[in-house]
Design a protein around this motif. Structure first.
Motif, PDB file in Angstrom:
ATOM      1  N   THR A   2     -13.040  10.076  -3.482  1.00  0.00           N
ATOM      2  CA  THR A   2     -12.996   9.456  -4.804  1.00  0.00           C
ATOM      3  C   THR A   2     -13.141   7.945  -4.672  1.00  0.00           C
ATOM      4  OG1 THR A   2     -10.591   9.322  -4.665  1.00  0.00           O
ATOM      5  CG2 THR A   2     -11.519  11.256  -5.766  1.00  0.00           C
ATOM      6  N   THR A   6     -10.947   5.428  -9.562  1.00  0.00           N
ATOM      7  CA  THR A   6     -10.366   6.747  -9.851  1.00  0.00           C
ATOM      8  C   THR A   6      -8.998   6.893  -9.205  1.00  0.00           C
ATOM      9  OG1 THR A   6     -12.567   7.737 -10.022  1.00  0.00           O
ATOM     10  CG2 THR A   6     -10.720   9.234  -9.644  1.00  0.00           C
ATOM     11  N   ARG A   7      -8.880   6.435  -7.963  1.00  0.00           N
ATOM     12  CA  ARG A   7      -7.597   6.527  -7.267  1.00  0.00           C
ATOM     13  C   ARG A   7      -6.537   5.657  -7.946  1.00  0.00           C
ATOM     14  NH1 ARG A   7      -9.224   4.280  -2.449  1.00  0.00           N
ATOM     15  NH2 ARG A   7     -11.432   4.748  -2.640  1.00  0.00           N
ATOM     16  N   GLU A   9      -6.426   4.913 -11.143  1.00  0.00           N
ATOM     17  CA  GLU A   9      -6.049   5.572 -12.397  1.00  0.00           C
ATOM     18  C   GLU A   9      -5.114   6.753 -12.128  1.00  0.00           C
ATOM     19  OE1 GLU A   9      -9.792   6.536 -14.161  1.00  0.00           O
ATOM     20  OE2 GLU A   9     -10.273   4.429 -14.646  1.00  0.00           O
ATOM     21  N   GLN A  10      -5.370   7.512 -11.075  1.00  0.00           N
ATOM     22  CA  GLN A  10      -4.501   8.636 -10.740  1.00  0.00           C
ATOM     23  C   GLN A  10      -3.098   8.148 -10.367  1.00  0.00           C
ATOM     24  OE1 GLN A  10      -6.806  10.367  -7.562  1.00  0.00           O
ATOM     25  NE2 GLN A  10      -7.964  11.729  -8.930  1.00  0.00           N
ATOM     26  N   ALA A  11      -3.044   7.086  -9.577  1.00  0.00           N
ATOM     27  CA  ALA A  11      -1.750   6.531  -9.165  1.00  0.00           C
ATOM     28  C   ALA A  11      -0.982   5.993 -10.351  1.00  0.00           C
ATOM     29  CB  ALA A  11      -1.968   5.434  -8.126  1.00  0.00           C
ATOM     30  N   GLN A  12      -1.693   5.330 -11.252  1.00  0.00           N
ATOM     31  CA  GLN A  12      -1.047   4.751 -12.428  1.00  0.00           C
ATOM     32  C   GLN A  12      -0.466   5.843 -13.323  1.00  0.00           C
ATOM     33  OE1 GLN A  12      -0.710   1.463 -12.653  1.00  0.00           O
ATOM     34  NE2 GLN A  12       0.557   1.695 -14.473  1.00  0.00           N
ATOM     35  N   LYS A  13      -1.208   6.916 -13.516  1.00  0.00           N
ATOM     36  CA  LYS A  13      -0.701   8.020 -14.338  1.00  0.00           C
ATOM     37  C   LYS A  13       0.533   8.647 -13.703  1.00  0.00           C
ATOM     38  CE  LYS A  13      -5.089   9.341 -16.510  1.00  0.00           C
ATOM     39  NZ  LYS A  13      -6.204  10.345 -16.526  1.00  0.00           N
ATOM     40  N   ALA A  14       0.512   8.788 -12.380  1.00  0.00           N
ATOM     41  CA  ALA A  14       1.636   9.418 -11.681  1.00  0.00           C
ATOM     42  C   ALA A  14       2.907   8.590 -11.820  1.00  0.00           C
ATOM     43  CB  ALA A  14       1.294   9.612 -10.208  1.00  0.00           C
ATOM     44  N   LYS A  17       4.275   8.571 -15.478  1.00  0.00           N
ATOM     45  CA  LYS A  17       4.967   9.820 -15.808  1.00  0.00           C
ATOM     46  C   LYS A  17       6.345   9.863 -15.157  1.00  0.00           C
ATOM     47  CE  LYS A  17       4.423  14.847 -15.737  1.00  0.00           C
ATOM     48  NZ  LYS A  17       3.569  15.998 -15.312  1.00  0.00           N
ATOM     49  N   TYR A  62       3.765   8.000  -5.742  1.00  0.00           N
ATOM     50  CA  TYR A  62       3.905   9.450  -5.839  1.00  0.00           C
ATOM     51  C   TYR A  62       5.246   9.976  -5.351  1.00  0.00           C
ATOM     52  CZ  TYR A  62      -1.143   9.286  -6.630  1.00  0.00           C
ATOM     53  OH  TYR A  62      -2.380   9.013  -7.135  1.00  0.00           O
ATOM     54  N   HIS A  70       0.228   1.714  -1.662  1.00  0.00           N
ATOM     55  CA  HIS A  70      -0.594   1.011  -2.643  1.00  0.00           C
ATOM     56  C   HIS A  70      -0.025  -0.398  -2.833  1.00  0.00           C
ATOM     57  CE1 HIS A  70      -1.408   5.238  -3.292  1.00  0.00           C
ATOM     58  NE2 HIS A  70      -2.258   5.023  -4.285  1.00  0.00           N
TER      59      HIS A  70
END
Length: 495
Positions: A2, A6-7, A9-14, A17, A62, A70
């Protein structure tokens, strides 16, 4: 594979949440920098850029127990109220696929530029890895692109090892300079590089090295000038315990000396610990537009028990502290002036003689600033001080006291609640003082103690029950004159 965006955005969503579950948990701090959730360690990229203060940090979005690192990010206009920003860097390129390790930030022709270590595991079981130095840029201070020239330094010096990390970069005249932590023959080193453009770097040699006593690795070096002296702040690993010194697993401290930019020689004195507490590591500094040298450290320690992990987060930064060099060539640290913005209700206690335990029923809380001063003239007490975060019956408490016989100040967290216990002591310099001043910043799971204008600082994580909010003064085997006590309730910036 990826792409970086993209990475991110995935980290930010995790992490967003996960952040919903950590709010209002017992140990969540009120006015310190923390990640929205999950793991945080070293401060990175401290800089004042485009009129705002930026702090990046080692972050695993995560899990609260670490993982591929990160770069998290907060910013502030006043060093007090911080705003969570989108995650700045995510690992995944060939040169940083196992982690974006520690580094620094500079302004390069208007671009906020991050210089960091790319970590790549080759064989985890055998602890085989390589480390590269890398660069990322941003025009808006929010969104960062990794540079196409990465890695900008692809291997350590010839006699070095793969332990080659934590670049601190600064500009002098028309040249850029970088110090890095390195290991040679299982001994810590700080190496120097030079560049005209931040991309092509030339090795300039070793400016500091361990002869054995200083341990096997120097991490997170920071090199700066203060009052005409050059100071190397760094984090040695592997130092042996020496009385009250070097009590933590790893250290953070400094050399003071003189550096010659022509010969690249740094002549310095002995190593001095910067913070004498349980929880201060990887301190990093920056210069602001008021001419202040400001330091922030990771307010935790490797391999320590972190009770907040069960609530979905771990680690925090210290409050920002201004560094000054005193007449003895020792660094002193004091909270930045702006922290007074946090102050709410002001309560005082006038001069009184303390000869026993005195509960201060009008002063209590989880987030407090307390300044107390005692006279040493005519003091007959063997020890005196203040207990904070006391339970109703005082079985739970954190003790801060001065021992008149040894001339040492002590923080005792053996009754502080969850987490690890232990004691930290430090001799107070200048026994000719007529008084001793204890300046405390108390947050829900932390204590930062500044003694006599910051000549001694002791930082500790503590984990008391939320109902343990009382404060008491005490003296043992004699009496002491309390000159004054000021207390303020401090605002919760995250609410």
């Amino acid at each position: 594979m990826t792409n970086h965006q993209t990475r991110l955005e995935q980290a930010q969503k995790a992490v967003q949440k996960a952040s919903e579950k950590v709010q209002n948990t017992p140990y969540r701090l009120g006015y310190h920098i923390m990640a929205p959730a999950h793991w945080i360690n070293d401060p990175n990229g401290l800089i004042q850029w485009a009129g705002e203060y930026h702090v990046f940090y080692q972050h695993h979005p995560y899990s609260p127990k670490g993982g591929p690192i990160h770069w998290g990010h907060v910013k502030s206009k006043d060093l007090v109220f911080w705003e969570h920003m989108p995650i700045a860097l995510a690992p995944g390129e060939d040169y940083d696929r196992s982690g974006c390790f520690s580094g620094s930030a500079v302004d390069n022709n208007g671009k906020l530029t991050l210089i960091y270590t790319g970590h790549v595991n080759l064989d985890v079981e055998k602890d085989e890895f390589v480390e590269y130095q890398c660069l990322a840029e941003s025009s808006d201070g929010v969104h960062f692109k990794k540079h196409p020239s990465n890695p900008i330094i692809s291997e350590p010096p010839k006699d070095g090892s793969p332990h080659f990390r934590d670049p601190k970069v600064w500009k002098r005249n028309d040249k850029w300079y970088m110090v890095l932590g390195n290991q040679v023959n299982n001994l810590g080193n700080v190496v120097l590089y030079e560049s005209k453009d931040l991309i092509d770097w030339e090795y300039q040699g070793v400016i500091a090295k361990s002869t054995g006593k200083m341990g096997y690795m120097f991490e997170c070096p920071d090199f700066f000038e203060l009052n005409g002296k050059h100071i190397l702040l760094f984090s040695p690993q592997g130092m042996e315990l020496e009385g009250d010194l070097y009590q933590s697993l790893y250290q953070n401290g400094y050399y003071v000396g003189g550096f010659n930019y022509e010969t690249k020689e740094f002549n310095h004195g002995d190593f001095v610990e910067l913070d004498k507490g349980f929880d201060f590591y990887a301190g990093q500094t920056f210069l602001d537009d008021k001419g202040r040298r400001i330091v922030i450290g990771w307010m935790s320690m490797w391999e320590s028990v972190m009770p907040e992990q069960e609530h979905g987060w771990a680690g925090a930064m210290t409050i920002p502290r201004e560094l000054k060099l005193n007449e003895n060539n020792h660094l002193v640290m004091m909270p930045v002036e702006e922290l007074k913005i946090l102050r709410g209700e002001h309560l005082t206690l006038s001069a009184t003689v303390i000869s026993e335990n005195i509960r201060l029923d009008h002063i209590k809380g989880e987030c407090l600033e307390i300044v107390t001063e005692y006279s040493l003239k005519g003091c007959t007490a063997q020890k005196f001080g203040i207990n904070i975060r006391c339970s109703e019956d005082c079985t739970e408490k954190t003790m801060i006291y001065y021992d008149t016989h040894s001339g040492k100040v002590t923080v005792d967290r053996n009754q502080s609640g969850k987490g690890e216990g232990g004691i930290r002591r430090s001799e107070i310099h200048g026994q000719d003082h007529e008084s001793i001043k204890l300046h405390l910043f108390i947050d829900r799971s932390s204590l930062e103690l500044f003694v006599n204008g910051g000549e001694t600082v002791i930082t500790s994580r503590i984990y008391p029950n939320p109902s343990s909010v009382y404060v008491e003064l005490f003296a043992e085997e004699g009496e002491v004159q309390l000159l004054n006590l000021d207390s303020w309730k401090l605002a919760d910036i995250w609410k």
